[in-house]
Design an enzyme around this catalytic site. Structure first.
Site, PDB file in Angstrom:
ATOM      1  N   HIS B 127       0.869  -1.183   0.000  1.00 43.15           N
ATOM      2  CA  HIS B 127       0.000   0.000   0.000  1.00 43.15           C
ATOM      3  C   HIS B 127       0.908   1.236   0.000  1.00 43.15           C
ATOM      4  O   HIS B 127       2.027   1.181   0.534  1.00 43.15           O
ATOM      5  CB  HIS B 127      -0.842  -0.046   1.283  1.00 43.15           C
ATOM      6  N   ASP B 203       3.371  -4.223   8.164  1.00 43.97           N
ATOM      7  CA  ASP B 203       2.155  -3.417   8.067  1.00 43.97           C
ATOM      8  C   ASP B 203       0.974  -4.372   8.266  1.00 43.97           C
ATOM      9  O   ASP B 203       0.647  -5.159   7.383  1.00 43.97           O
ATOM     10  CB  ASP B 203       2.096  -2.747   6.686  1.00 43.97           C
ATOM     11  N   GLN B 206      -4.300  -4.819   7.352  1.00 37.73           N
ATOM     12  CA  GLN B 206      -5.313  -5.746   6.836  1.00 37.73           C
ATOM     13  C   GLN B 206      -5.244  -7.105   7.512  1.00 37.73           C
ATOM     14  O   GLN B 206      -5.985  -8.017   7.127  1.00 37.73           O
ATOM     15  CB  GLN B 206      -5.134  -5.925   5.316  1.00 37.73           C
ATOM     16  N   LYS B 229     -10.296  -0.264  10.828  1.00 37.62           N
ATOM     17  CA  LYS B 229     -10.574  -1.424   9.969  1.00 37.62           C
ATOM     18  C   LYS B 229     -10.975  -2.648  10.788  1.00 37.62           C
ATOM     19  O   LYS B 229     -11.236  -3.709  10.238  1.00 37.62           O
ATOM     20  CB  LYS B 229      -9.334  -1.758   9.132  1.00 37.62           C
ATOM     21  N   CYS B 371      -4.808   2.375  -3.620  1.00 39.64           N
ATOM     22  CA  CYS B 371      -3.569   2.902  -3.039  1.00 39.64           C
ATOM     23  C   CYS B 371      -2.388   1.957  -3.273  1.00 39.64           C
ATOM     24  O   CYS B 371      -1.479   1.857  -2.441  1.00 39.64           O
ATOM     25  CB  CYS B 371      -3.712   3.213  -1.553  1.00 39.64           C
TER      26      CYS B 371
END
Lengths: 131, 414
Positions: B127, B203, B206, B229, B371
């Site tokens: 991303h 990261d 998600q 999220k 993104c």
């Protein structure tokens, strides 16, 4: 919004008018819609009389951006660059015929913005944001 | 002790007020864009409401009762995050979101530790939030940004990883791809990176919402995620990092609450993690994140992951029915190695047109580059449509998506 995708919009999307590039354009500009990545390039050929003699557009994107750019190119020949630079969002809204949702307005205006940028030789503002 | 709940998407829907509200066209809201942001359960909304109604006060300062209550709730939320992710509270730095957490590392750690000639290794799946901070850091420092390549199905190619790790100071990769839903083998990447002495940032934006994640077991040096999220409010996320590294790092933002003592010509800083939390925090949002984690804990993250594997498998099967009409599915197409998201395109209908037509039927999907512009460019996609799932989705939602796609096909005459 379903109503938007009328036959003539889809016809312009699948068979765009004046699609391609000019070998030696007098003026050219290319921009993307950062929202969705739609990309349009506009090439203009201006004759000795100061009028647009030819126009081509290229790029890829949604039906709204491609069809509205295609319809726009049909109306440009015979105008001066000053006239092109002064075109407002109405020309697009009249062409596409039916209400575009606010979230898709930038798609519809991309071709006009690129065309105006080519005419003025710098980055034009978004037509839908002009006062 | 949080009581466990057995669930399916249909039974949970009543916990989310927004899903009971019809759209302006009178359609049921079919929300398939949780990879962008999740909806919020009533419990989280109540937590925010209760904070502002009952004990709104600044933290770490006031001596009065509601200030103490706010401080306790904020620190309790930190402890909840820590327990959820298998780390110690003192190693949880609250940030606005994963992006801010990654920027914190890029500035505070990167400025000090990345120099001319160093190499930062990221992947082609990233991303923009885990790409642009490193691109800029490398530009500032004269360092090299190197990429782990991705194959046509969105899987990282790790055969040459040891070669690529040569000279690398930091590896920064996403746990789960936001565009394709690929679960990356981060355990292996961390192990091989550590073997050559490289630091690793994951990261997890998600991943944390969808999978059971234990950061201590993963042995990541830095781990970033966002609360919004995972059923929590916007404006709150966290950076989790190894304590010794946090101790050595410079602060990121300077100001109130992050200081020890201040003179007109001198300053000392607060302890970790407070030295990274300058200014008034998103207090209500942090407490709300704690409630969101309690909600997920009651469901059980293994059950959440199983629920999403079921949704992915069902969606892949139903989408495949449209392949003869020109539907193209991207990514791994394997529910066991993906979670949360499926990207696709449909014949010559642009993703934005698909999203607009689905919108008229109350169906929310994402269309565009997600993104991840370099990934889209590499794959040769100008845009994709993405449906993403969460705890409140069920087979009915996927059926609605398929019906909506069939309507789009009729309108576009494909």
């Amino acid at each position: 919004m379903d109503d938007f995708y009328r036959d003539y919009i889809l016809e312009h999307y699948r068979n765009p008018h004046n699609f391609g590039k000019l070998d030696a354009p007098t003026a050219t500009a290319e921009q993307t819609n950062p929202l969705c990545g739609d990309r349009i390039r506009m090439d203009l050929l201006v004759g000795d009389d100061g009028l647009v003699a030819d126009v081509r557009f290229s790029g890829k994107g949604c039906a709204i951006s491609q069809a509205s750019a295609s319809m726009l190119t049909d109306e440009i020949r015979g105008k001066t660059l000053e006239e092109v630079a002064r075109l407002g969002k109405d020309v697009i809204l009249e062409n596409v015929g039916i209400g575009i949702s606010p979230t898709r307005m930038k798609c519809a205006m991309l071709g006009l913005r690129v065309l105006k940028s080519a005419a003025i030789g710098s980055i034009a503002s978004w037509p839908d944001e002009d006062a | 002790m949080i009581e466990t709940r057995t669930f399916n998407g249909t039974t949970l829907r009543k916990d989310f007020p927004i899903l009971a509200q019809p759209t302006s066209r009178g359609k049921r809201l079919v929300y398939l864009d949780s990879a962008a942001t999740s909806q919020k359960p009533q419990a989280v909304i109540d937590t925010l409401d209760r904070y502002y109604r009952e004990y709104n006060a600044n933290i770490h300062r006031g001596v009065y009762e509601i200030a103490a209550r706010a401080t306790d709730a904020y620190e309790h939320a930190r402890a909840t995050v820590a327990t959820f992710l298998g780390v110690h509270s003192r190693d949880v730095v609250f940030t606005r979101n994963a992006t801010e957490a990654i920027n914190l590392v890029a500035y505070s750690w990167g400025n000090r530790n990345i120099g001319s000639g160093d190499v930062v290794l990221i992947s082609e799946l990233e991303h923009h939030s885990n790409l642009v901070p490193w691109l800029r850091l490398c530009e500032r420092k004269g360092a090299t940004l190197r990429y782990i390549p991705v194959d046509a199905n969105g899987r990282l190619l790790l055969d040459d990883l040891d070669e690529r790790l040569r000279g690398v100071k930091l590896v920064a990769v996403t746990h789960v791809s936001n565009t394709l839903g690929t679960i990356n083998p981060v355990e292996e990447i961390i192990r091989r990176a550590h073997a050559v002495g490289a630091f690793v940032l994951i990261d997890g934006a998600q991943a944390v919402p969808h999978l059971a994640v234990n950061i201590a077991e993963l042995d990541a040096d830095f781990y970033a995620f966002s609360g919004h999220k995972m059923l929590g409010p916007t404006g709150i996320g966290a950076l989790i990092a190894t304590h010794a590294i946090l101790e050595e790092m410079d602060p990121f933002l300077y100001g109130g609450d992050m200081i020890g003592t201040v003179g007109y010509h001198s300053v000392s800083f607060n302890d970790v993690p407070y030295k990274f939390e300058a200014g008034t925090a998103s207090i209500a949002d942090a407490i709300g994140l704690g409630t969101a984690i309690d909600y997920l804990t009651a469901l059980g993250m293994d059950a959440v992951a199983a629920h999403e594997r079921d949704l992915s498998a069902y969606a892949l099967t139903r989408l495949a029915e449209l392949e003869p009409r020109g539907l193209a599915i991207y990514g791994p197409r394997d529910p066991a190695t993906m979670c949360g998201a499926i990207s696709f395109n449909f014949a010559d209908v642009h993703a934005h047109d698909l999203a607009s037509i689905l919108d008229t039927q109350g169906i929310c999907i994402r269309a565009g580059h997600h993104c991840t512009m370099p990934l889209m460019e590499k794959m040769g996609w100008s845009a994709t449509a993405r449906a993403s799932f969460y705890v409140y989705n069920d087979h009915d939602d996927i059926d609605a998506l398929i019906d909506g796609l069939k309507t789009a096909a009729t309108i576009f005459k494909v």
